[in-house]
Structures are given as C-alpha cells and as structure tokens.
Scaffold this active site. Structure first.
Site, PDB file in Angstrom:
ATOM      1  N   THR A  45      30.723  43.500  27.721  1.00 30.87           N
ATOM      2  CA  THR A  45      29.335  43.058  27.567  1.00 30.87           C
ATOM      3  C   THR A  45      29.362  41.581  27.225  1.00 30.87           C
ATOM      4  O   THR A  45      29.824  41.199  26.142  1.00 30.87           O
ATOM      5  CB  THR A  45      28.642  43.840  26.426  1.00 30.87           C
ATOM      6  OG1 THR A  45      28.722  45.232  26.719  1.00 30.87           O
ATOM      7  CG2 THR A  45      27.185  43.432  26.311  1.00 30.87           C
ATOM      8  N   LYS A  60      21.688  45.131  31.306  1.00 32.38           N
ATOM      9  CA  LYS A  60      22.202  45.594  30.008  1.00 32.38           C
ATOM     10  C   LYS A  60      21.472  44.886  28.860  1.00 32.38           C
ATOM     11  O   LYS A  60      21.058  45.507  27.881  1.00 32.38           O
ATOM     12  CB  LYS A  60      23.709  45.312  29.966  1.00 32.38           C
ATOM     13  CG  LYS A  60      24.357  45.422  28.620  1.00 32.38           C
ATOM     14  CD  LYS A  60      25.057  46.723  28.408  1.00 32.38           C
ATOM     15  CE  LYS A  60      25.621  46.796  27.002  1.00 32.38           C
ATOM     16  NZ  LYS A  60      25.949  48.118  26.580  1.00 32.38           N
ATOM     17  N   LYS A  73      25.530  41.776  18.202  1.00 27.79           N
ATOM     18  CA  LYS A  73      26.145  41.011  19.303  1.00 27.79           C
ATOM     19  C   LYS A  73      25.248  41.028  20.542  1.00 27.79           C
ATOM     20  O   LYS A  73      24.980  39.994  21.149  1.00 27.79           O
ATOM     21  CB  LYS A  73      27.513  41.614  19.657  1.00 27.79           C
ATOM     22  CG  LYS A  73      28.134  40.983  20.891  1.00 27.79           C
ATOM     23  CD  LYS A  73      29.304  41.764  21.483  1.00 27.79           C
ATOM     24  CE  LYS A  73      29.576  41.256  22.901  1.00 27.79           C
ATOM     25  NZ  LYS A  73      30.668  41.927  23.583  1.00 27.79           N
TER      26      LYS A  73
HETATM   27  P1  NAD Z   1      37.686  46.645  21.148  1.00 29.84           P
HETATM   28  O1  NAD Z   1      37.783  45.451  20.244  1.00 29.84           O
HETATM   29  O2  NAD Z   1      38.021  47.987  20.625  1.00 29.84           O
HETATM   30  O3  NAD Z   1      38.606  46.393  22.449  1.00 29.84           O
HETATM   31  C1  NAD Z   1      38.812  45.138  23.061  1.00 29.84           C
HETATM   32  C2  NAD Z   1      40.310  45.016  23.301  1.00 29.84           C
HETATM   33  O4  NAD Z   1      40.568  43.829  24.070  1.00 29.84           O
HETATM   34  C3  NAD Z   1      41.105  44.865  21.983  1.00 29.84           C
HETATM   35  O5  NAD Z   1      42.035  45.918  21.879  1.00 29.84           O
HETATM   36  C4  NAD Z   1      41.790  43.487  22.138  1.00 29.84           C
HETATM   37  O6  NAD Z   1      43.073  43.462  21.553  1.00 29.84           O
HETATM   38  C5  NAD Z   1      41.850  43.363  23.639  1.00 29.84           C
HETATM   39  N1  NAD Z   1      42.045  42.011  24.147  1.00 29.84           N
HETATM   40  C6  NAD Z   1      41.564  40.837  23.666  1.00 29.84           C
HETATM   41  N2  NAD Z   1      41.961  39.815  24.457  1.00 29.84           N
HETATM   42  C7  NAD Z   1      42.712  40.359  25.465  1.00 29.84           C
HETATM   43  C8  NAD Z   1      43.398  39.824  26.599  1.00 29.84           C
HETATM   44  N3  NAD Z   1      43.389  38.517  26.880  1.00 29.84           N
HETATM   45  N4  NAD Z   1      44.056  40.677  27.410  1.00 29.84           N
HETATM   46  C9  NAD Z   1      44.061  42.006  27.165  1.00 29.84           C
HETATM   47  N5  NAD Z   1      43.428  42.571  26.117  1.00 29.84           N
HETATM   48  C10 NAD Z   1      42.762  41.758  25.275  1.00 29.84           C
HETATM   49  O7  NAD Z   1      36.203  46.597  21.749  1.00 29.84           O
HETATM   50  P2  NAD Z   1      35.446  47.803  22.515  1.00 29.84           P
HETATM   51  O8  NAD Z   1      34.617  48.566  21.555  1.00 29.84           O
HETATM   52  O9  NAD Z   1      36.425  48.505  23.389  1.00 29.84           O
HETATM   53  O10 NAD Z   1      34.421  46.945  23.405  1.00 29.84           O
HETATM   54  C11 NAD Z   1      34.848  46.248  24.560  1.00 29.84           C
HETATM   55  C12 NAD Z   1      33.628  45.690  25.252  1.00 29.84           C
HETATM   56  O11 NAD Z   1      32.736  46.761  25.579  1.00 29.84           O
HETATM   57  C13 NAD Z   1      32.821  44.707  24.382  1.00 29.84           C
HETATM   58  O12 NAD Z   1      32.337  43.668  25.201  1.00 29.84           O
HETATM   59  C14 NAD Z   1      31.688  45.566  23.848  1.00 29.84           C
HETATM   60  O13 NAD Z   1      30.526  44.794  23.533  1.00 29.84           O
HETATM   61  C15 NAD Z   1      31.453  46.495  25.020  1.00 29.84           C
HETATM   62  N6  NAD Z   1      30.838  47.792  24.682  1.00 29.84           N
HETATM   63  C16 NAD Z   1      31.282  48.493  23.599  1.00 29.84           C
HETATM   64  C17 NAD Z   1      30.684  49.716  23.294  1.00 29.84           C
HETATM   65  C18 NAD Z   1      31.145  50.533  22.114  1.00 29.84           C
HETATM   66  O14 NAD Z   1      30.453  51.493  21.763  1.00 29.84           O
HETATM   67  N7  NAD Z   1      32.294  50.234  21.513  1.00 29.84           N
HETATM   68  C19 NAD Z   1      29.641  50.211  24.099  1.00 29.84           C
HETATM   69  C20 NAD Z   1      29.247  49.479  25.208  1.00 29.84           C
HETATM   70  C21 NAD Z   1      29.859  48.259  25.496  1.00 29.84           C
END
Ligand code: NAD
Length: 304
Positions: free
Chosen positions: A99, A174, A249
């Site tokens: 997102t 979104k 966010k």
């Molecule tokens: P998260 O922090 O659990 O996962 C993100 C991962 O990306 C982390 O493990 C981090 O180490 C990794 N990362 C960072 N830089 C990197 C790179 N260069 N290469 C590879 N990996 C890298 O976050 P999440 O909850 O999985 O959310 C991910 C995205 O999805 C966000 O943008 C969030 O806004 C969106 N989102 C989350 C939810 C939710 O309920 N958690 C729902 C909808 C959308």
C-alpha cells in the site's frame, strides 16, 4: 506454472507467497528479516541469497513492502547494489502489492517500463487472515495486457480482483475506500458515545442503525462496542483486526492524494488527524475501532 520472485515475506507477503507455492508455482523469495525467511522456508518458498538473485530468471516479481520508499529503493538499487529492475530479465512483470501513495505507484510503474519491463500496482484489502486464506481483494492499476497476465496469479492469492484502470488507479481505489472506512469508523464511534451519554443502550442503537440509513461495515462488521457483533475486535479488547497504525498510514496516503488533487476533503483530513493521535498512543497496535475509547476519554464531563 511460473517462476515467481517474492520480495517482502512479512505478515502479508509470507502467507501470500505460501499460497503461490501451494498452487504449484516455484517461488524464490527474499526478506532481510531472518525470522521471515525461516517461516517462508517452512512453507516451501525457496529463499534467495539476496533480492537480485531472487528476481534473476523470474517471470513475475511481486513486492509486498512497508512503504513506497521501500518499493522505489528496491526497484532502483543504489550506487553499490543494482536494483530489482536491473537484475530482472527484460519484459518481467512487476506487481507491487504494497500500500503506497498514488504518485509513488506511478513513479514505480514508470521506472519499470523505462527499464523494459511490464508493471501493475495491485494493493490488497482483507488483512492477514485474507492473505492466509487466499481471499484477499486486489485493486489493480495497469494496462489490459498486464492485468490479464497478472490475473491467474492474483486469483490464487485473492478472490475478488478488480481492474481499476491504468497505472496508480489500484492505489487510488484503495486510498478512497480506506478514507471512507476511517471516516465511517469515527462516525459510528461518535454515535455510540453520544448514545451512551443520552442513555441509549448499545444494542438498541445497533438494532436501529444496522437496519436504517446508518448501516455500514464499520457498524455491522467492526462494531466498536462489545456485544452487538460478537466477532468484532471490541469483544476481544480491540485486538486487531486492522491496527490503528495501518489506518493512520493509509490516511496519510489519503492526505497525500488530497494534496495532489486539491480536493476539499475536510473529513478525510480530520480523520487522518484523529487516527494519527490514536496511533501515537497504544492505538498503534490495537484495532482502529478502539478509537471509540479516545473519543470517550476526550468527551467533556457532564457531572458538574
Ligand atoms: P510487514 O512489515 O509485516 O512486512 C514487510 C516485509 O518487507 C518485512 O518483513 C520487511 O523485512 C520486508 N522488507 C523491507 N524491505 C525489503 C526489501 N528491500 N526486500 C525484501 N523485503 C523487504 O508488513 P505487512 O503487514 O506484511 O504489510 C505489507 C504491506 O501491505 C504494507 O504496505 C501494508 O500497508 C500493506 N497491507 C497490510 C495489511 C495488514 O493487515 N497487515 C493489510 C493490507 C495492506
């Protein structure tokens, strides 16, 4: 079956990648966090030594990263390390499911096309449970051809996939949806606190509003008071669900879109301010419907 690179194996990306493996795809993933890599291995994802090794030879590259800055930095690399775009074979389909802001999505898309690749933004809703169950909703921005190429893979990870238009319009959908959600969750919370002050029971307000024009998801699914909807986070001390930090966010991204377009979205900006305050406290890790407690606490005393 395709070779898919998956960057970002966190709360969302880990289970999404696992579903691709379960459907028979070869998934080569990477995450800088060792616990995420270990969990991915346990689910059959092959873990690459670095991000560039993950994308070399992939037909599709999926990113599920925290922010737009992470996505653009990963795409571009830096003076020491080539980015994903330089490491992938020409014509690779880059799907960003993170997102991020609409203008960041368009920038990432342009960078991918300029590097000779194909690209679409495909943010999701449905949370960690949806990622685990493969029931996410995807909102996709990109050309008809790139949407068609992405669809079979998205259908494994999700069950509702909407092509919203060209580059950035998945993120636009979104951000607009989550602005509605943030505003309506506050409206429902304010109504319950007002009802409390007027002596109106929670169940009575719910029975009226859920069958009248106040009906909305924030009331009938994510009811911010315990009781009327037994599955809502309010019944579990506001354990998320959708955490206040994520709503804060997303409303920050709405604010960026509002600034970009000059829209007079006063409620969107006010909701952003309220969720920012909520997330600065313990609301960051509680469900966003717990904002009702902040509203209750900030309501003036009527005792004297
Ligand atoms: P998260 O922090 O659990 O996962 C993100 C991962 O990306 C982390 O493990 C981090 O180490 C990794 N990362 C960072 N830089 C990197 C790179 N260069 N290469 C590879 N990996 C890298 O976050 P999440 O909850 O999985 O959310 C991910 C995205 O999805 C966000 O943008 C969030 O806004 C969106 N989102 C989350 C939810 C939710 O309920 N958690 C729902 C909808 C959308």
């Amino acid at each position: 079956m395709s070779d898919i690179a998956f960057l970002g194996l966190g709360h969302m990306g880990g289970p999404m990648a696992a579903n691709l493996v379960a459907a028979g795809h070869r998934v080569l993933g990477f995450d800088p966090v060792s616990a995420a890599r270990d969990a991915a291995r346990a689910n059959g994802i092959e873990v690459a030594a670095n991000p560039n090794a993950a994308v070399a030879g992939a037909e599709i590259v999926i990113t599920m990263l925290p922010t737009g800055a992470h996505v653009i930095a990963a795409y571009q690399g830096d003076e020491h390390t080539p980015g994903l775009l330089a490491s992938a074979s020409p014509g690779t389909l880059f799907l960003d499911c993170s997102t991020i802001a609409v203008d960041e999505a368009r920038r990432a898309h342009d960078l991918a096309l300029t590097a000779g690749h194909r690209a679409a933004d495909a943010p999701v809703s449905g949370g960690v449970i949806g990622a685990q169950r493969g029931t996410l909703a995807f909102m996709v921005g990109g050309s008809d051809e790139d949407f068609a190429a992405a669809l079979p893979v998205l259908q494994i990870m999700g069950e509702r996939i909407v092509h919203c238009g060209g580059s950035g319009l998945g993120q636009a959908a979104k951000v607009c949806n989550n602005m509605i959600l943030g505003i309506t969750q506050i409206a429902v919370a304010e109504a319950f606190v007002l009802g409390e002050r007027l002596g109106l029971g929670h169940q009575a307000l719910f029975d009226v509003a859920s069958n009248a024009s106040g009906q909305c998801w924030a009331l009938t699914t994510n009811c911010p008071v315990p009781g009327p909807v037994t599955t809502s986070p309010a019944n579990d001390d506001y354990r998320p669900g959708f955490a206040g930090a994520l709503m804060s966010k997303d409303l920050g991204l709405a604010e960026a879109a509002i600034a970009l377009t000059g829209v007079d979205a006063q409620l969107g900006i006010h909701a952003r301010d309220m969720f920012r305050a909520y997330a600065e406290g313990d609301g960051a890790h509680r469900d966003f419907s717990g904002i009702i407690e902040m509203i209750r606490a900030q309501s003036s005393s009527i005792d004297g």
